[in-house]
Design a protein around this motif. Structure first.
Motif, PDB file in Angstrom:
ATOM      1  N   PHE A 284      -6.570  10.990   7.808  1.00  0.00           N
ATOM      2  CA  PHE A 284      -5.280  11.380   7.238  1.00  0.00           C
ATOM      3  C   PHE A 284      -4.344  12.004   8.270  1.00  0.00           C
ATOM      4  O   PHE A 284      -3.139  11.849   8.195  1.00  0.00           O
ATOM      5  CB  PHE A 284      -5.522  12.354   6.072  1.00  0.00           C
ATOM      6  CG  PHE A 284      -4.265  12.846   5.439  1.00  0.00           C
ATOM      7  CD1 PHE A 284      -3.393  11.959   4.827  1.00  0.00           C
ATOM      8  CD2 PHE A 284      -3.943  14.193   5.449  1.00  0.00           C
ATOM      9  CE1 PHE A 284      -2.230  12.407   4.239  1.00  0.00           C
ATOM     10  CE2 PHE A 284      -2.784  14.643   4.859  1.00  0.00           C
ATOM     11  CZ  PHE A 284      -1.921  13.752   4.252  1.00  0.00           C
TER      12      PHE A 284
ATOM     13  N   GLU B  33       3.639   5.187   1.928  1.00  0.00           N
ATOM     14  CA  GLU B  33       2.357   5.127   2.632  1.00  0.00           C
ATOM     15  C   GLU B  33       1.756   6.520   2.784  1.00  0.00           C
ATOM     16  O   GLU B  33       0.540   6.694   2.654  1.00  0.00           O
ATOM     17  CB  GLU B  33       2.539   4.472   4.003  1.00  0.00           C
ATOM     18  CG  GLU B  33       2.943   3.010   3.895  1.00  0.00           C
ATOM     19  CD  GLU B  33       3.117   2.385   5.264  1.00  0.00           C
ATOM     20  OE1 GLU B  33       2.359   2.755   6.178  1.00  0.00           O
ATOM     21  OE2 GLU B  33       4.013   1.539   5.423  1.00  0.00           O
ATOM     22  N   HIS B  34       2.612   7.494   3.057  1.00  0.00           N
ATOM     23  CA  HIS B  34       2.077   8.858   3.182  1.00  0.00           C
ATOM     24  C   HIS B  34       1.399   9.294   1.888  1.00  0.00           C
ATOM     25  O   HIS B  34       0.308   9.876   1.909  1.00  0.00           O
ATOM     26  CB  HIS B  34       3.189   9.848   3.545  1.00  0.00           C
ATOM     27  CG  HIS B  34       2.728  11.269   3.499  1.00  0.00           C
ATOM     28  ND1 HIS B  34       2.143  11.889   4.584  1.00  0.00           N
ATOM     29  CD2 HIS B  34       2.688  12.179   2.495  1.00  0.00           C
ATOM     30  CE1 HIS B  34       1.794  13.115   4.245  1.00  0.00           C
ATOM     31  NE2 HIS B  34       2.120  13.325   2.985  1.00  0.00           N
TER      32      HIS B  34
ATOM     33  N   MET C  61      -5.870   8.899  -0.654  1.00  0.00           N
ATOM     34  CA  MET C  61      -7.153   8.393  -0.158  1.00  0.00           C
ATOM     35  C   MET C  61      -7.987   9.463   0.526  1.00  0.00           C
ATOM     36  O   MET C  61      -9.208   9.412   0.497  1.00  0.00           O
ATOM     37  CB  MET C  61      -6.922   7.218   0.809  1.00  0.00           C
ATOM     38  CG  MET C  61      -6.455   5.948   0.136  1.00  0.00           C
ATOM     39  SD  MET C  61      -7.501   5.433  -1.243  1.00  0.00           S
ATOM     40  CE  MET C  61      -8.990   4.918  -0.371  1.00  0.00           C
ATOM     41  N   THR C  62      -7.351  10.425   1.165  1.00  0.00           N
ATOM     42  CA  THR C  62      -8.168  11.468   1.794  1.00  0.00           C
ATOM     43  C   THR C  62      -8.661  12.465   0.754  1.00  0.00           C
ATOM     44  O   THR C  62      -9.746  13.013   0.876  1.00  0.00           O
ATOM     45  CB  THR C  62      -7.430  12.191   2.947  1.00  0.00           C
ATOM     46  OG1 THR C  62      -8.386  12.944   3.706  1.00  0.00           O
ATOM     47  CG2 THR C  62      -6.346  13.135   2.463  1.00  0.00           C
TER      48      THR C  62
ATOM     49  N   MET D 114       0.082   7.465  -0.455  1.00  0.00           N
ATOM     50  CA  MET D 114      -1.168   6.726  -0.670  1.00  0.00           C
ATOM     51  C   MET D 114      -2.270   7.244   0.266  1.00  0.00           C
ATOM     52  O   MET D 114      -3.425   7.365  -0.121  1.00  0.00           O
ATOM     53  CB  MET D 114      -0.963   5.231  -0.425  1.00  0.00           C
ATOM     54  CG  MET D 114       0.168   4.592  -1.193  1.00  0.00           C
ATOM     55  SD  MET D 114      -0.055   4.598  -2.984  1.00  0.00           S
ATOM     56  CE  MET D 114       1.657   4.433  -3.504  1.00  0.00           C
ATOM     57  N   GLU D 115      -1.892   7.551   1.506  1.00  0.00           N
ATOM     58  CA  GLU D 115      -2.887   8.060   2.457  1.00  0.00           C
ATOM     59  C   GLU D 115      -3.408   9.427   1.989  1.00  0.00           C
ATOM     60  O   GLU D 115      -4.604   9.711   2.100  1.00  0.00           O
ATOM     61  CB  GLU D 115      -2.277   8.170   3.865  1.00  0.00           C
ATOM     62  CG  GLU D 115      -2.050   6.809   4.511  1.00  0.00           C
ATOM     63  CD  GLU D 115      -1.243   6.879   5.805  1.00  0.00           C
ATOM     64  OE1 GLU D 115      -1.122   7.968   6.388  1.00  0.00           O
ATOM     65  OE2 GLU D 115      -0.715   5.826   6.217  1.00  0.00           O
ATOM     66  N   ALA D 116      -2.509  10.241   1.471  1.00  0.00           N
ATOM     67  CA  ALA D 116      -2.942  11.542   0.969  1.00  0.00           C
ATOM     68  C   ALA D 116      -3.905  11.360  -0.201  1.00  0.00           C
ATOM     69  O   ALA D 116      -4.932  12.037  -0.296  1.00  0.00           O
ATOM     70  CB  ALA D 116      -1.724  12.368   0.547  1.00  0.00           C
TER      71      ALA D 116
ATOM     72  N   GLY E  99      -6.016   6.537   5.684  1.00  0.00           N
ATOM     73  CA  GLY E  99      -5.941   7.918   5.219  1.00  0.00           C
ATOM     74  C   GLY E  99      -7.279   8.510   4.844  1.00  0.00           C
ATOM     75  O   GLY E  99      -7.452   9.729   4.815  1.00  0.00           O
TER      76      GLY E  99
ATOM     77  N   MET F 163      -2.409   0.383   0.650  1.00  0.00           N
ATOM     78  CA  MET F 163      -1.218   1.069   1.165  1.00  0.00           C
ATOM     79  C   MET F 163      -1.591   2.399   1.800  1.00  0.00           C
ATOM     80  O   MET F 163      -0.841   2.932   2.606  1.00  0.00           O
ATOM     81  CB  MET F 163      -0.195   1.286   0.046  1.00  0.00           C
ATOM     82  CG  MET F 163       0.543   0.013  -0.308  1.00  0.00           C
ATOM     83  SD  MET F 163       1.982   0.326  -1.354  1.00  0.00           S
ATOM     84  CE  MET F 163       1.197   0.679  -2.917  1.00  0.00           C
TER      85      MET F 163
END
Lengths: 87, 972, 176, 416
Positions: free
Chosen positions: B584, D312-313, D319-320, D315-317, B579, B575
């Motif tokens: 990101f 999604e935001h 991951m970074t 989860m992306e945060a 990122g 998901m």
């Protein structure tokens, strides 16, 4: 969630920026009472049901939109351009 | 144990894999679970709380027991369902939540201590002494809890996200889903058909039925062949629809690469967002267990899973199998097993009127009272009335009936309703707008019922899409009625499991009721039932029924069950695909970026941009040395810096001046052409939104500059003000930030540099602007300054930015100047008392920064009314001042200010420091700060205290402008 | 005195994967034309081109007028020579234009753009996002697209399109 | 019944048959001295402190569903006292002190765990802002430590220090920050209030507020009318609806905040960590799940469920910032309904109607505030005056311009 932009058609929610209640359209005049400004800026009906609020098609056509929708079901009832002129 | 001649595995493709260090053989088409079963591995995991040995319970994603760590070349994936992990050559897996080994797990001591570990016991103890909670009790609990392990290493796997759009999404490719998708696709609409499994067919692959006289699997093959010929049908296997969201948006997880060795660029998983005008949920049903004493022993499993293992994978988990079921569906399992030559020792059927079954003994009106066999089932006890008999078996298939897979219908707060006939919850119509539920997911359990419901749902969906669907003949299939006598638990004084994954027993639910947690939500939260990796799929309904029993209420009065997204757990990496690392947020690069890096300037983030921090020269070892030099360079000769990140908004139209008067606090309509003015913009709530300059390029043409941080915000604000309040005014604005590369040239020799670059003198007064030609290129020149020195900003189209930057710094260097970076820029503006968003941080009023006179009394403007509120002005507020330490001491931004002698308390804090820098010009540290009633306190000595960094310095309070307060240099 | 050298946003060579090619297009003349309220028809008359409806591209005399938002269009080609009752800004340097052409173009875009691209055709354009970046997507035909995004974001845009293409190609290789 | 390790042991020996209900299930009386609308954390705490600190025991808590059914059981369980504006500082500081004695006070293990909270920063400007905050915390008497990049690396070696989009410059460590078991807080207060004689009435929805001559006289409920001279509205998430029954229009807009929990994992994250350049904060529960959240979905809603863009935001945060969590699987996501005020700070105040009090507007920081909110609301209801640590949480502060805007984002309800 998807909004049907009157210019661009149906788009994912992520293209839009949300501002707040459509109350923001009813700016008091410069001579209005302080209480009118307080209502304008702060106080809200905040209905659990149908409301009107303002969205900006930021990752799209840059139109400000007045959206009529239900805050309980997320059903979208209408999307209108704030400045009119929708195609 | 393999059964020759059964299963859909490819026996021509043997594979080897490793589990817990031992190498085993399997076949292409196996799951890890089926392959372990074929190798007679019975214990595959340990339970969460009691660490009891556990075997495989199911054949699907709802598996609560067989969770393993899958080891890759560089990382490991915990909590992988062995039932979903397809076998590939070289697969390595490991059991989890055990120490030191699966066979000998020391924490199994918890199983003996179970009486003291009842539901919620931890709320009642571990309270004394308080400091032992963090020091002892909690660390022990944390270590014992949890399941698999993350490696702690970055996940370097490849993942992706994607979008798909269709007219109709069909979820599940069993009989109902296949029929629905085929019917709709034949009518010509775009269909996406998702199925969680590696192979479409659903229960048709697991049960030995016939459709149109063909073996069901052959019928499936025929349907798939036709589907392959329909370009408007997209079949997505290994794809679990995980969530239903608003307006036909669904989340789905595709296992792209998990069933094979990693390949470069091949995603492990893809998270799909599927947008569908209509949808059909045909996700089937999940068989449920019956709670009885020790029903969690390895070898006790779902009856339908036995069929799946036999018919899809050609494997059975035992030699002598019994079945315990209160519906007829388990009879199919019994017949399949017997036909394959497996001994079915008995069928225990609680229904008094249960039919006989040729080939085995049916114990009517009986139940299984308990199971024995810690590391693998050895024996069951059959109870009929008061009498008990023991039966040696090594596997027991259990069926307590079926629960429709209605989870997605709960994702938008829909609540299912109880069907007494089915003894199950069924979905309500309309729970998800545009979605119909068909087949077993809607409580139709016969194959015929599923096929008919799938076709009907397709026709209804087509009608909603405005399409007529021809009636086609339905394939012939069995249509046995569903009969069930509800049975949730077999009474016992010992433990009988409801939630295998979280070790919640019927006792825990009863205790919860005894303690007053009688609401189903209280029970779940108190016992943790339903909160394990299977998300309550195996236990919610039974636990509700047991709670209803315990409280003497019916199931509908006790409550309902609900499910939240995702339907099956989804990795964060999927998901969050994209990122990782720099992905990101977009990176924005200046045209001068390469030139700055060539000069070894460290680049720092400024919003999405990268800007040079400073330009080190040989011999300079610290940033301060470079910064000091660059500051003095600007003060003594000339410096060049890239200011293209500032927002630039082109404003045109007859009403532009009027519009600017409305959005700025000060007046712009009176500005002459060719002049620039500093402007202050408020939010409507009266606080400062942004500041910057605005140039009048022509009679009806203006160029507004915003700060880097507020560029997007200001554009949105202008659009709002125009569209909402004055849409008929003849004015339009367009961002031109990206179109221009703009460089500040500042210092006593700035004019010389501009003259050299233009080949003529600039000839501009302070705050003047004009079009210019820069070496043949049309550009713009502004005489403005953010440093306090004579300053210009020169702009050319972006494509020429790099060339102009290199040209300007080359010319500057001949004059003793050069480039300067953000550090020097910051010191220069502090020396001059110019503010940035460190000062206008969103809580600042015009009055706070000494600009109340810029709010014109003659006109209305955005924010003017709210700025007049009593709390927005006055001496109690903190006002902008300068600070200069009395001694040569470093000072820090973020320090607080105190009157001398005042105790260092919140009440006494008189302000705080926003910006600091060392001024090589004044040979002193300098600060900008906000101080209560600060404008009246110039000349006072104040104490600056940073307790985080042990700084405690006396400073004199000054005006914020340290350098050239009269502005003579600017106007020179 | 030497003239300033113009630089492309990227200067990348074309990239082809799975028969689909990503290129950086040469910089064109782009003029943003935003008619003042009520002046759209007058602007169209003065330009000699129909003002595009939302999502449309109007072609005429080697120039195209690309709808680019609420009451704004980008004139690609020679700049207008007549005065217009509109805000007119030169946007040639503000955008980088990438082209994605080939059988996997739509599959790659499905990883970058939230739009429904099932039945797109020449003459269409969209204002949308390329992941987190602004995007003007121009359809040349069903598998040929031009993508305009902010010039300063050119590197990220290229990288993300390339990344999508690589994944699509890796999937395609499984069935090839 | 007093809870203790010994009690757990003896009950275990006796088959756990002796445990009694944690609270009574009383029928509503016709009249009480005071009624609290809302059986969430804040309402239950208010009742408890009214009884304990002010001796008011003829009181009832009216809950339309089950006790603790609102945001008290739908949050990311973070407890902290790291505010910097006067008005907020002293309030959350007071709350932290109450947390630190809560288990002993309630005789209930709410598993308050001071694991340490780290706010990461990613630029010089953010560092300066966090330094201001940290100094304010110390000035208030709370704790804060400014970590540089190496200091963060020592504590959180698994963060991505090399490739993340916004490099980690350092962090503000708040050692006394941490987490608590959310449901247990509601249950602990409920049990303790019940033991002091408070009637906790579930499945009792207030349908009207009775007002005569500018004074509140009681409430109408689905279980009949109840008289009371004092009524407290403690219904964050439904504040606008309940206040509307008294004719009040509030400075509140309701928004969704989503949160997420993963499958259980062996211990891997010891602290509470918050990202400074995106909406992401995370901790690991004692059960092993990673508990994390982000920002609002940003549109007004009462739906208690979210949509994918914010999922999604977040989860992306994640991951970074910490790509090591990539293979953890999200088990459940949920949404709570937040009372968002125009400055992000709460309201504990009288209303223009005599005897009617309001405790609302907790934005998304209500969990950690529960003890002090109950404490101060009880003080206000009992004495008629604001408690000093909640004196700035006035209903009319927006009209007067005495704003408490920690984020500095202005009078837009969803930006706090």
């Amino acid at each position: 969630m998807r909004l049907t932009c009157p210019f661009c058609g149906p788009r994912d929610r992520r293209e839009f920026h949300y501002y707040g209640a459509a109350d923001y359209l009813n700016r008091p005049g410069p001579e209005a009472a302080a209480s009118a400004w307080d209502d304008y800026l702060h106080n809200r009906d905040n209905p659990a049901g149908v409301t009107q609020d303002l969205w900006y098609h930021e990752q799209g056509c840059a139109a400000w939109l007045k959206v009529t929708r239900n805050t309980v079901t997320h059903e979208i009832l209408a999307v209108d351009a704030v400045a009119g002129g929708a195609a | 144990m393999r059964i020759d001649s059964k299963g859909r595995i490819d026996r021509s493709r043997p594979l080897t894999f490793v589990f817990d260090g031992t190498s085993y053989a399997g076949f292409k088409g196996d799951t890890l679970a089926s392959a372990l079963m074929a190798n007679n591995v019975r214990v595959v995991g340990r339970s969460f709380k009691y660490h009891r040995p556990r075997g495989i319970l199911t054949a699907g994603s709802e598996e609560p027991n067989a969770l393993v760590e899958v080891l890759g070349p560089s990382n490991q994936t915990p909590n992988t369902r062995a039932t979903m992990q397809e076998l590939f050559e070289g697969l390595v897996a490991r059991s989890q939540n055990r120490w030191p080994s699966l066979g000998l797990d020391l924490l199994e001591v918890n199983d003996l201590a179970a009486p003291f570990l009842s539901a919620g016991f931890y709320y009642k103890t571990f309270m004394w002494p308080r400091r032992l909670w963090e020091g002892l009790y909690e660390p022990l609990i944390r270590r014992a809890a949890g399941l698999g392990r993350l490696s702690g290493k970055h996940d370097e796997g490849t993942y992706e996200k994607a979008w798909a759009h269709c007219d109709l999404l069909v979820i599940g490719a069993g009989p109902a889903g296949l029929m629905a998708a085929l019917t709709a696709a034949r009518a010509g609409v775009d269909v996406i058909l998702c199925d969680e499994s590696s192979e479409p067919g659903g229960r048709l692959l697991s049960d030995e039925g016939a459709i149109d006289g063909l073996p069901a699997a052959d019928w499936v093959a025929g349907v798939l062949a036709e589907m392959a010929s329909l370009p408007n049908l997209r079949l997505m296997t290994r794809t679990t629809v995980t969530g239903a969201y608003d307006d036909g948006t669904f989340g789905a997880l595709e296992r792209v690469g998990l069933h094979r060795r990693p390949r470069p660029n091949l995603p492990r998983e893809c998270f799909w967002r599927i947008v569908a005008k209509r949808s059909i949920l045909a996700a089937g049903a999940l068989e449920r267990a019956i709670a009885f004493e020790n029903n969690d022993r390895p070898g006790v499993m779902m009856a339908s899973a036995l069929s799946t293992y036999l018919n899809r994978y050609g494997v059975v988990p035992g030699k002598r199998i019994a079945l315990f079921a209160n519906t007829d569906s388990a009879r199919n399992t019994a017949r399949s097993l017997m036909a394959a030559g497996v001994e079915v020792a008995a069928i225990i059927d609680p229904r008094e009127d249960a039919a006989e079954e040729p080939g085995t003994t049916v114990h009517r009106g009986a139940v299984v009272a308990r199971a024995r066999g810690r590391m693998g089932l050895r024996e069951i006890t059959i109870r009929k009335g008061a009498s008990e008999t023991r039966l040696s078996v090594d596997c027991l298939g259990v069926s307590g009936g079926w629960n429709p897979t209605l989870h997605l219908t709960c994702h938008m707060n829909g609540r299912p309703r109880w069907s007494a006939d089915l003894a199950a919850f069924v979905p309500n119509d309309g729970a998800i707008p545009g979605m119909l539920v068909a087949g077993a997911a809607n409580g139709s359990f016969s194959t015929h019922g599923c096929l008919a419901a799938g076709a009907e749902a397709a026709r209804a969906s087509l009608a909603a899409l405005g399409m007529a669907a021809p009636m086609a003949a339905l394939p012939q299939a069995e249509d046995a009625p569903y009969a069930i006598a509800p049975l949730w638990q077999v009474p016992t004084k010992k433990r009988a499991w409801l939630d295998f994954a979280n070790d919640v027993t019927t006792k825990d639910v009863a205790l919860s009721a005894q303690e007053g947690f009688t609401s189903v939500e209280h029970m779940k939260r108190y016992t943790t039932q339903g909160m394990a990796p299977d998300q309550g799929k195996n236990s919610n309904v039974a636990a509700l029924a047991v709670l209803a029993d315990a409280t003497g209420r019916g199931i509908p009065e006790t409550g309902t069950t609900t499910f939240r997204p995702p339907f099956a757990p989804v990795s964060i990496a999927a998901m969050g695909a994209g990122g990782r690392g720099a992905g990101f947020a977009p990176q924005r690069f200046l045209t001068s970026d390469r030139a700055s890096r060539d000069r070894h300037a460290p680049m720092i983030e400024a919003g999405l941009w990268y800007r040079p921090s400073y330009f080190p020269k040989p011999g300079e070892t610290t940033w301060r040395e470079s910064c000091d030099r660059e500051v003095m360079m600007v003060r003594s000769s000339v410096g060049v810096t890239d200011v293209s990140t500032l927002g630039k908004i082109d404003i045109q139209g007859p009403d532009a001046g009027r519009f600017l008067d409305f959005v700025y606090t000060n007046t712009f309509s009176t500005l002459p052409v060719g002049r620039v003015r500093y402007g202050l913009m408020l939010r409507e709530d009266g606080h400062v939104l942004d500041d910057g300059t605005c140039a009048r390029l022509g009679e009806t043409h203006w160029l507004m500059t915003t700060t880097t941080a507020a560029a997007g915000l200001v554009m949105r604000h202008l659009d709002f003000v125009h569209q909402a309040f004055c849409a008929d005014w003849q004015v339009r604005f367009t961002s031109v930030t990206e179109g221009w590369a703009q460089f500040a040239v500042a210092g006593p020799r700035a004019r010389d540099l501009i003259t050299s670059a233009l080949g003529r003198a600039p000839g501009l007064p302070f705050m003047g602007c004009s079009d210019v030609t820069v070496q043949g290129i049309a550009g713009r020149l502004f005489r403005i300054s953010f440093s306090g020195e004579e300053g210009y900003e020169i702009a050319v189209p972006t494509r020429y930015g790099e060339a102009l930057f290199r040209d300007l710094i080359a010319r500057a260097e001949t004059m003793g100047g050069g480039p300067y970076g953000m550090e020097a820029l910051n010191v220069l503006r502090i020396e001059k008392g110019f503010i940035t968003h460190a000062e206008i941080h969103g809580r600042t009023t015009a009055c706070d920064i000494g600009m109340e006179k810029m709010v014109s009394a003659k006109k209305d403007c955005i924010g003017k009314a709210a700025a007049a509120r009593p709390g927005m002005t006055g001496p109690e507020r903190e006002q902008l001042v300068g600070l200069k330490p009395l001694t040569d001491s470093p000072i820090t931004a973020g320090a607080h200010l105190f009157a001398q002698g005042a105790e260092l308390t919140r009440e006494n804090s008189a302000g705080y420091v926003t910006s600091v820098g060392y001024s090589p010009l004044l040979k002193s540290h300098l600060a900008l700060a906000f101080l209560k009633n600060g404008r009246a306190r110039h000349g006072e000595t104040i104490r600056l205290v940073d307790r985080l960094r042990d700084i405690d310095v006396l400073c004199s309070v000054t005006g914020p402008v340290f350098h050239d307060p009269e502005g003579e240099k600017l106007r020179a | 005195m030497p003239d300033l050298i113009a630089k492309p946003a990227l200067g990348h060579a074309p990239l082809t994967l799975a028969g689909t090619t990503l290129t950086e297009e040469p910089q064109a003349r782009i003029t943003a034309i935003a008619p003042f309220p009520g002046q759209t028809d007058a602007v169209a008359r003065a330009l000699g081109m129909a003002f595009p409806a939302p999502g449309q591209v109007v072609e005429s005399g080697g120039r195209s007028l690309v709808w680019a938002g609420r009451d704004i269009a980008f004139l690609i080609g020679d700049a207008p020579t007549v005065a217009l009752a509109a805000s007119v800004t030169d946007q040639s340097d503000a955008w980088v234009t990438l082209a994605l052409r080939g059988p996997q173009a739509v599959a790659a875009l499905a990883r970058l753009v939230s739009l429904d691209l099932r039945r797109v055709q020449a003459g269409q354009c969209f204002r949308t996002g390329l992941n987190h970046m602004p995007l003007v997507l121009i359809v040349e035909d069903a598998d040929r697209f031009r993508l305009m995004t902010f010039r300063s974001m050119a590197q990220t845009a290229w990288h993300e399109v390339q990344d999508a293409l690589e994944k699509v190609a890796a999937r395609a290789a499984l069935t090839a | 019944m007093r809870y203790s390790g010994l009690k757990v042991f003896t009950e275990g020996l006796l088959g756990n048959r002796g445990w009694k209900p944690v609270w009574r299930d009383p029928a509503p009386k016709a009249s009480y001295d005071a009624v609290i609308i809302g059986g969430g954390g804040h309402g239950l705490a208010t009742a408890y402190y009214l009884a304990k600190n002010h001796g008011l025991t003829n009181i009832a808590v009216l809950e339309k569903g089950y006790l603790g059914s609102g945001n008290i059981g739908r949050n990311t369980t973070i407890v902290r006292a790291n505010y910097f504006l006067p008005g907020n500082s002293e309030f959350y500081s007071h709350s932290m002190k109450l947390w630190e004695g809560l288990e002993a006070d309630l005789n209930y293990n709410v598993m308050h765990s001071q694991r340490g909270l780290i706010n990461l920063f990613h630029s010089d400007g953010q560092r300066d802002a966090f330094a201001r905050r940290g100094n304010a915390m110390i000035n208030q008497g709370d704790d804060a430590i400014l970590l540089d990049r190496d200091g963060v690396r020592e504590l959180l070696p698994y963060l991505d220090f090399d490739n993340t989009r916004f490099p980690i410059y350092g962090g503000l460590l708040h050692p006394r920050g941490g987490t608590a078991r959310h449901d247990a807080v509601a249950w602990g207060y409920a049990r303790a209030a019940d033991r002091r004689g408070v009637d906790l009435i579930q499945n009792c929805e207030v349908t009207g507020i009775d007002i005569a001559n500018g004074r509140v006289t009681g409430v109408q409920t689905t279980r009949g009318a109840i008289r009371a001279a004092k009524v407290g509205m403690v219904v964050a998430g439904r504040s606008s609806q309940v206040a509307a029954m008294a004719g009040l229009r509030l400075p509140i807009e309701s928004h969704i905040l989503q949160a997420f929990v993963t499958e259980g994992l062996k211990p891997v994250i010891d602290h509470v960590i918050s990202f400074g350049m995106g909406h992401f904060y995370i901790s690991q529960s004692d059960k092993g799940g990673l508990v994390f959240g982000g920002d609002l979905d940003f549109y007004a809603s009462y739906a208690a469920r979210g949509n994918l863009p914010m999922v999604e935001h977040v989860m992306e945060a994640g991951m970074t910032l910490m790509p090591m969590i990539g293979r953890a699987r999200v088990l459940r996501s949920w949404g709570g309904i937040m009372d968002m005020t125009p400055d992000g700070s709460p309201i504990i105040d009288k209303t223009p109607i005599d005897g009617l009090f309001i405790d609302a507007g907790w934005n998304y920081g209500g969990f950690k505030a529960v003890p002090a909110s109950g404490f101060c609301m009880a003080h206000l209801m009992a004495t008629g005056t604001s408690h000093p640590v909640a004196a700035r949480f006035k209903l009319n502060r927006f009209a007067t311009g005495h704003i408490l805007d920690e984020e500095g984002t202005g009078s837009q309800h969803n930006l706090h």
